[in-house]
Design a protein around this motif. Structure first.
Motif, PDB file in Angstrom:
ATOM      1  N   ARG A  99       0.865  -1.178   0.000  1.00 43.95           N
ATOM      2  CA  ARG A  99       0.000   0.000   0.000  1.00 43.95           C
ATOM      3  C   ARG A  99       0.895   1.220   0.000  1.00 43.95           C
ATOM      4  NH1 ARG A  99      -3.832  -0.125   4.949  1.00 43.95           N
ATOM      5  NH2 ARG A  99      -5.100   1.108   3.519  1.00 43.95           N
ATOM      6  N   ASN A 100       0.836   2.019  -1.059  1.00 46.53           N
ATOM      7  CA  ASN A 100       1.614   3.246  -1.040  1.00 46.53           C
ATOM      8  C   ASN A 100       0.779   4.363  -0.416  1.00 46.53           C
ATOM      9  OD1 ASN A 100      -0.108   4.161  -3.041  1.00 46.53           O
ATOM     10  ND2 ASN A 100       1.251   3.479  -4.685  1.00 46.53           N
ATOM     11  N   VAL A 101       1.336   5.548  -0.387  1.00 47.99           N
ATOM     12  CA  VAL A 101       0.688   6.650   0.342  1.00 47.99           C
ATOM     13  C   VAL A 101      -0.715   6.906  -0.206  1.00 47.99           C
ATOM     14  CG1 VAL A 101       0.880   9.048   1.002  1.00 47.99           C
ATOM     15  CG2 VAL A 101       2.931   7.673   0.798  1.00 47.99           C
ATOM     16  N   VAL A 102      -0.831   6.968  -1.532  1.00 47.33           N
ATOM     17  CA  VAL A 102      -2.133   7.242  -2.149  1.00 47.33           C
ATOM     18  C   VAL A 102      -3.120   6.137  -1.802  1.00 47.33           C
ATOM     19  CG1 VAL A 102      -3.330   7.568  -4.322  1.00 47.33           C
ATOM     20  CG2 VAL A 102      -1.021   8.481  -4.025  1.00 47.33           C
ATOM     21  N   GLN A 103      -2.655   4.910  -1.921  1.00 50.61           N
ATOM     22  CA  GLN A 103      -3.534   3.781  -1.629  1.00 50.61           C
ATOM     23  C   GLN A 103      -3.986   3.797  -0.181  1.00 50.61           C
ATOM     24  OE1 GLN A 103      -0.876   0.738  -3.162  1.00 50.61           O
ATOM     25  NE2 GLN A 103      -2.438   0.132  -4.628  1.00 50.61           N
ATOM     26  N   ARG A 104      -3.070   4.203   0.711  1.00 49.24           N
ATOM     27  CA  ARG A 104      -3.462   4.230   2.129  1.00 49.24           C
ATOM     28  C   ARG A 104      -4.523   5.295   2.366  1.00 49.24           C
ATOM     29  NH1 ARG A 104       1.519   4.245   6.033  1.00 49.24           N
ATOM     30  NH2 ARG A 104       2.771   4.618   4.185  1.00 49.24           N
ATOM     31  N   ALA A 105      -4.403   6.417   1.659  1.00 44.66           N
ATOM     32  CA  ALA A 105      -5.406   7.469   1.800  1.00 44.66           C
ATOM     33  C   ALA A 105      -6.762   6.985   1.285  1.00 44.66           C
ATOM     34  CB  ALA A 105      -4.960   8.712   1.040  1.00 44.66           C
ATOM     35  N   LEU A 106      -6.750   6.166   0.219  1.00 40.51           N
ATOM     36  CA  LEU A 106      -7.997   5.688  -0.360  1.00 40.51           C
ATOM     37  C   LEU A 106      -8.499   4.418   0.315  1.00 40.51           C
ATOM     38  CD1 LEU A 106      -7.180   6.163  -4.170  1.00 40.51           C
ATOM     39  CD2 LEU A 106      -8.640   7.591  -2.739  1.00 40.51           C
ATOM     40  N   GLY A 107      -7.695   3.835   1.188  1.00 44.41           N
ATOM     41  CA  GLY A 107      -8.088   2.611   1.877  1.00 44.41           C
ATOM     42  C   GLY A 107      -8.076   1.381   0.987  1.00 44.41           C
ATOM     43  N   ILE A 108      -7.174   1.371   0.009  1.00 40.10           N
ATOM     44  CA  ILE A 108      -7.090   0.210  -0.875  1.00 40.10           C
ATOM     45  C   ILE A 108      -5.668  -0.344  -0.856  1.00 40.10           C
ATOM     46  CG2 ILE A 108      -8.978   0.827  -2.398  1.00 40.10           C
ATOM     47  CD1 ILE A 108      -7.017   2.176  -4.222  1.00 40.10           C
ATOM     48  N   ALA A 109      -5.465  -1.521  -1.481  1.00 38.15           N
ATOM     49  CA  ALA A 109      -4.158  -2.171  -1.447  1.00 38.15           C
ATOM     50  C   ALA A 109      -3.970  -3.002  -2.701  1.00 38.15           C
ATOM     51  CB  ALA A 109      -4.043  -3.051  -0.210  1.00 38.15           C
ATOM     52  N   THR A 110      -2.718  -3.234  -3.070  1.00 37.49           N
ATOM     53  CA  THR A 110      -2.392  -4.119  -4.187  1.00 37.49           C
ATOM     54  C   THR A 110      -1.987  -5.476  -3.627  1.00 37.49           C
ATOM     55  OG1 THR A 110      -1.575  -2.251  -5.463  1.00 37.49           O
ATOM     56  CG2 THR A 110      -0.934  -4.435  -6.208  1.00 37.49           C
ATOM     57  N   VAL A 111      -2.526  -6.536  -4.212  1.00 34.82           N
ATOM     58  CA  VAL A 111      -2.182  -7.877  -3.763  1.00 34.82           C
ATOM     59  C   VAL A 111      -1.420  -8.583  -4.876  1.00 34.82           C
ATOM     60  CG1 VAL A 111      -3.078 -10.099  -2.968  1.00 34.82           C
ATOM     61  CG2 VAL A 111      -4.239  -7.991  -2.326  1.00 34.82           C
ATOM     62  N   ASN A 112      -0.225  -9.104  -4.557  1.00 35.68           N
ATOM     63  CA  ASN A 112       0.551  -9.894  -5.512  1.00 35.68           C
ATOM     64  C   ASN A 112       0.572 -11.341  -5.059  1.00 35.68           C
ATOM     65  OD1 ASN A 112       1.379  -7.768  -7.197  1.00 35.68           O
ATOM     66  ND2 ASN A 112       2.998  -7.232  -5.753  1.00 35.68           N
ATOM     67  N   VAL A 113       0.214 -12.229  -5.972  1.00 39.70           N
ATOM     68  CA  VAL A 113       0.263 -13.655  -5.649  1.00 39.70           C
ATOM     69  C   VAL A 113       1.361 -14.280  -6.493  1.00 39.70           C
ATOM     70  CG1 VAL A 113      -1.015 -15.822  -5.639  1.00 39.70           C
ATOM     71  CG2 VAL A 113      -2.188 -13.682  -5.124  1.00 39.70           C
ATOM     72  N   GLU A 114       2.334 -14.894  -5.854  1.00 37.48           N
ATOM     73  CA  GLU A 114       3.478 -15.475  -6.562  1.00 37.48           C
ATOM     74  C   GLU A 114       3.357 -16.990  -6.587  1.00 37.48           C
ATOM     75  OE1 GLU A 114       6.203 -13.627  -7.553  1.00 37.48           O
ATOM     76  OE2 GLU A 114       5.849 -11.730  -6.523  1.00 37.48           O
ATOM     77  N   GLU A 120       7.503 -13.906 -13.772  1.00 31.43           N
ATOM     78  CA  GLU A 120       6.867 -12.737 -13.180  1.00 31.43           C
ATOM     79  C   GLU A 120       5.755 -13.141 -12.230  1.00 31.43           C
ATOM     80  OE1 GLU A 120       4.188 -11.363 -16.901  1.00 31.43           O
ATOM     81  OE2 GLU A 120       6.339 -11.086 -17.092  1.00 31.43           O
ATOM     82  N   THR A 121       5.278 -12.122 -11.500  1.00 31.61           N
ATOM     83  CA  THR A 121       4.206 -12.327 -10.549  1.00 31.61           C
ATOM     84  C   THR A 121       2.992 -12.914 -11.260  1.00 31.61           C
ATOM     85  OG1 THR A 121       5.019 -10.463  -9.309  1.00 31.61           O
ATOM     86  CG2 THR A 121       2.779 -11.144  -8.858  1.00 31.61           C
ATOM     87  N   GLU A 122       2.430 -13.963 -10.698  1.00 32.74           N
ATOM     88  CA  GLU A 122       1.354 -14.685 -11.373  1.00 32.74           C
ATOM     89  C   GLU A 122       0.076 -13.845 -11.404  1.00 32.74           C
ATOM     90  OE1 GLU A 122       1.733 -17.778 -12.803  1.00 32.74           O
ATOM     91  OE2 GLU A 122      -0.243 -17.355 -13.626  1.00 32.74           O
ATOM     92  N   VAL A 123      -0.320 -13.307 -10.263  1.00 34.70           N
ATOM     93  CA  VAL A 123      -1.579 -12.557 -10.182  1.00 34.70           C
ATOM     94  C   VAL A 123      -1.312 -11.212  -9.519  1.00 34.70           C
ATOM     95  CG1 VAL A 123      -3.904 -12.505  -9.223  1.00 34.70           C
ATOM     96  CG2 VAL A 123      -2.914 -14.675  -9.972  1.00 34.70           C
ATOM     97  N   VAL A 124      -1.797 -10.140 -10.117  1.00 34.82           N
ATOM     98  CA  VAL A 124      -1.737  -8.826  -9.482  1.00 34.82           C
ATOM     99  C   VAL A 124      -3.165  -8.320  -9.360  1.00 34.82           C
ATOM    100  CG1 VAL A 124      -0.852  -6.490  -9.608  1.00 34.82           C
ATOM    101  CG2 VAL A 124       0.483  -8.367 -10.543  1.00 34.82           C
ATOM    102  N   LEU A 125      -3.621  -8.143  -8.134  1.00 30.43           N
ATOM    103  CA  LEU A 125      -4.941  -7.569  -7.915  1.00 30.43           C
ATOM    104  C   LEU A 125      -4.741  -6.099  -7.569  1.00 30.43           C
ATOM    105  CD1 LEU A 125      -6.642 -10.337  -5.727  1.00 30.43           C
ATOM    106  CD2 LEU A 125      -6.744 -10.051  -8.192  1.00 30.43           C
ATOM    107  N   GLU A 126      -5.034  -5.232  -8.534  1.00 28.03           N
ATOM    108  CA  GLU A 126      -4.835  -3.800  -8.331  1.00 28.03           C
ATOM    109  C   GLU A 126      -6.153  -3.092  -8.623  1.00 28.03           C
ATOM    110  OE1 GLU A 126      -2.109  -1.954 -11.025  1.00 28.03           O
ATOM    111  OE2 GLU A 126      -1.520  -0.474  -9.546  1.00 28.03           O
ATOM    112  N   CYS A 127      -6.897  -2.659  -7.582  1.00 30.94           N
ATOM    113  CA  CYS A 127      -6.607  -2.787  -6.161  1.00 30.94           C
ATOM    114  C   CYS A 127      -7.847  -3.384  -5.490  1.00 30.94           C
ATOM    115  CB  CYS A 127      -6.366  -1.413  -5.543  1.00 30.94           C
ATOM    116  SG  CYS A 127      -5.285  -0.382  -6.524  1.00 30.94           S
ATOM    117  N   VAL A 128      -7.702  -3.853  -4.293  1.00 31.46           N
ATOM    118  CA  VAL A 128      -8.845  -4.291  -3.490  1.00 31.46           C
ATOM    119  C   VAL A 128      -8.826  -3.481  -2.201  1.00 31.46           C
ATOM    120  CG1 VAL A 128      -8.873  -6.612  -4.449  1.00 31.46           C
ATOM    121  CG2 VAL A 128      -7.499  -6.139  -2.433  1.00 31.46           C
ATOM    122  N   SER A 129      -9.894  -3.559  -1.443  1.00 29.33           N
ATOM    123  CA  SER A 129      -9.910  -2.809  -0.189  1.00 29.33           C
ATOM    124  C   SER A 129      -8.910  -3.423   0.776  1.00 29.33           C
ATOM    125  CB  SER A 129     -11.312  -2.833   0.412  1.00 29.33           C
ATOM    126  OG  SER A 129     -11.591  -4.121   0.900  1.00 29.33           O
TER     127      SER A 129
END
Lengths: 491, 157
Positions: A99-114, A120-129
């Motif tokens: 969660r970067n600064v902007v994401q923290r302000a918006l209350g969201i996060a990026t999820v990487n599943v390896e 490369e990263t198999e799944v990138v969920l950009e973004c979920v709460s």
């Protein structure tokens, strides 16, 4: 499940910022060079591009769906060409949340599943709460454990009672970095070798500075050089400390069953899981400064990341700084390696380094002298001669920090003076064993052995410069140990 | 222990020829433009550089062939090679992810093939056996695949 609705504005903003510079440059160029109506057309083009971007991101968001079932993570995505993926949870290696600064302000996060396969990263969920990110992380872990529990319940019942017990319990804090130690870690993170760049670079830099400072008198010049060098070193030091501080701010490592979970970061907050069952190598890393004050850091390599693609840009640091004793205790907790009393390298390795460094030092002196006599007078060229005096010391310390211990369970290899790395490889993780003898090594009857695993972060686990016969024995021990492990696992 | 097919020397010699030709051309061009004003005859320079590089390349190819060995052991593949740096690699079959058979245009002309063994390790792609007779390469690929399949069902990590 859909991604969080705020991910549309977030992604539009992110893309717009990354293209923003090109747009600004383009507009500036256009407004000065083009007549009025063309300027209008350019502005319209930018607005059109922005609209297209918004449309694209909305479409991506509408067409993206994920679902977590009992045994798989299903993803369907794609606007023009659809892609359906089912990822077996058993193959998932790491689940990272950032969660970067902007994401923290918006209350969201990026999820990487390896997963272990692929670069490369198999799944990138950009973004979920943020709450959903946490839920995914814990749920994937829980479901994985449940699936694993079904298949080898017998193993858990017979062996490792402590691990099974820990799996049931709540996550326990393994390590926490308090502010004092964070500052210390930042201060000690400096790689002293960087300071030597100035020393090596002086013959190259001097010809450019000669015009400016050549007029200064001898003593004054020496002072100017010393002050300049000190300023550069301090700046490098501060930059390195700041980087470490930002990266490891609020570091916490917890353990839930067979997973380690970390959180860290000041501006961008990372949380991730490190599955211990997929552990490939444990690396104890000590820089010169850390060694001096009795500290060390610990890295854990798992099979999830491609080289250099981890969230920290290398192997995942499990513990950025702790006392040496704490680090060793944690390392033993992860991988029950015995005493680290390592066998030293043969003394002829030291003589080999003596020769090697003497050649390097000679080349540096020759370069400085060459600049002095052929290019431009260079007042302190003879300072390079100090390198020659350092040669025996350097050779000795390089030799002294070599060590190895290999038995049927673990291969331990240590090397490096500036940053001493002790790799601990569980024998049942060995992928290939490579024995190498260079032309120079053959002259001294020495050889090196690289023990390769699927974890590929901070350098190879390599036993460097051992007796050639010992090297062959080492390879035999490792391969025999691996065979034994496989027989045991099957039997 | 098994040697490579002798024809692989031809393949490597062809490679040495190309490399020597490129080096010779560069040296000739340098002598032609003569930035240091040494005024050497370009053709002679190109010829000499090409000759020396080619002789070195051919010798290297011969040595490389002589030192290259591999063995399909009971549970590992063992490879020994290297002229300047001797390298001995041991690959347990359990760790083999997949096996490739590769044949370049010139290798096809000479009836040779290369078997590449992939593991999950960071140096996985390092393991390859070049210059096998085409049918031997296929047989080795099949054999390695069978050994990899029968050795362990669990994932190779």
């Amino acid at each position: 499940m859909k991604l969080h609705p705020l991910s549309v504005p977030y992604r539009v903003g992110k893309r717009a910022v990354s293209f923003g510079w090109a747009i600004v440059v383009g507009l500036a160029g256009a407004s000065s060079a083009l007549p009025g109506r063309w300027r209008l057309a350019a502005a319209a083009l930018v607005v059109l591009a922005l609209l297209a971007l918004v449309g694209h991101e909305v479409a991506v968001h509408r067409r993206f769906a994920y679902a977590l079932t009992a045994s798989t993570l299903d993803i369907s995505s794609g606007v023009l060409s659809r892609r359906e993926r089912e990822i077996p949870l058993g193959r998932v290696q790491n689940v990272d949340v950032s969660r970067n600064v902007v994401q923290r302000a918006l209350g969201i996060a990026t999820v990487n599943v390896e997963t272990a396969g692929g670069g490369e990263t198999e799944v990138v969920l950009e973004c979920v709460s943020a709450a959903e990110a946490d839920r995914l992380q814990t749920e994937i872990r829980r479901l994985k454990r449940a699936a694993a529990g079904e298949t080898d319940a017998s193993e858990a019942a017979t062996g490792d009672g402590s691990r099974a017990g820990a799996a049931a319990g709540a996550p326990e804090t393994v390590f926490e970095l308090d502010d004092r130690h964070l500052l210390l870690a930042s201060a000690l993170s400096f790689d002293v070798r960087l300071a030597s760049i100035g020393f090596v670079a002086q013959p190259f830099v001097w010809p450019f500075l000669a015009d400016e400072f050549g007029g200064l008198g001898g003593a004054l010049l020496a002072v100017a050089i010393a002050v300049g060098a000190l300023a550069v070193v301090l700046a490098l030091w501060a930059a390195s400390a700041f980087r470490t501080f930002v990266r490891y701010y609020g570091f916490r490592l917890t353990r839930a069953g067979d997973d380690l979970r970390y959180e860290r970061g000041l501006f961008q907050r990372y949380t991730g899981t490190i599955p211990i069952e997929k552990l490939q190598t444990v690396v104890v890393r000590e820089t010169v400064l850390q060694r001096r004050f009795g500290y060390a850091s610990l890295a854990v390599e798992t099979a999830g990341y491609a080289p250099g693609s981890g969230p920290s840009g290398g192997s995942e640091a499990a513990v950025p700084l702790a006392t040496r004793r704490q680090v060793l205790a944690l390392a033993r907790d992860l991988e029950p390696v015995g005493d680290l009393d390592l066998a030293p390298a043969p003394t002829r390795a030291r003589r080999r380094y003596l020769g090697r460094y003497a050649i390097l030092a000679g080349a540096a002196v020759a370069l400085a002298a060459g600049v002095h006599y052929l290019v431009t007078p260079y007042p302190f060229w003879w300072l390079s001669l100090a390198l020659v005096a350092v040669v025996p010391v350097a050779a000795h310390y390089r030799w002294r920090h070599l060590g190895r211990a290999v038995d049927g369970e673990h291969a331990v290899a240590r090397r490096g003076f500036w940053t001493r790395r002790t790799h601990v490889v569980p024998i049942d993780r060995v992928q290939t064993v490579i024995e190498r003898e260079t032309l120079f090594q053959r002259r001294w009857g020495l050889a090196s052995v690289v023990i390769d695993t699927a974890g590929s972060g901070g350098g190879d686990a390599a036993v460097v410069d051992v007796d050639a016969a010992d090297a062959a024995g080492l390879v035999a021990t490792v391969t025999a140990g691996l065979r034994e492990h496989l027989v045991r696992r099957r039997g | 222990m098994e040697d490579l097919h002798p024809r692989v020397r031809l393949l490597w010699t062809a490679g040495a020829f190309v490399a020597a030709a490129v080096l010779g051309a560069i040296a000739g061009a340098l002598a032609w433009f003569d930035p240091l004003s040494l005024s050497l005859p370009p053709l002679a320079v190109a010829g000499t550089v090409f000759g020396v590089a080619f002789v070195v390349g051919v010798t290297y190819a011969a040595l490389r062939y002589r030192l290259w060995r591999f063995e399909v052991r009971e549970d590992t593949l063992y490879i020994e090679r290297g002229v300047v740096t001797r390298v001995r690699t041991v690959v347990p079959y359990v760790r083999v992810q997949h096996v490739d058979n590769r044949r370049g245009p010139l290798a096809r002309l000479l009836g040779l093939g290369t078997v590449v063994v992939y593991t999950a390790g960071s140096r996985g792609a390092d393991v390859s056996v070049p210059g096998l007779a085409a049918e031997r390469a296929l047989a080795l690929q099949d054999r390695l695949r069978d050994l990899a399949i029968e050795s362990d069902p669990t994932d190779a990590v």
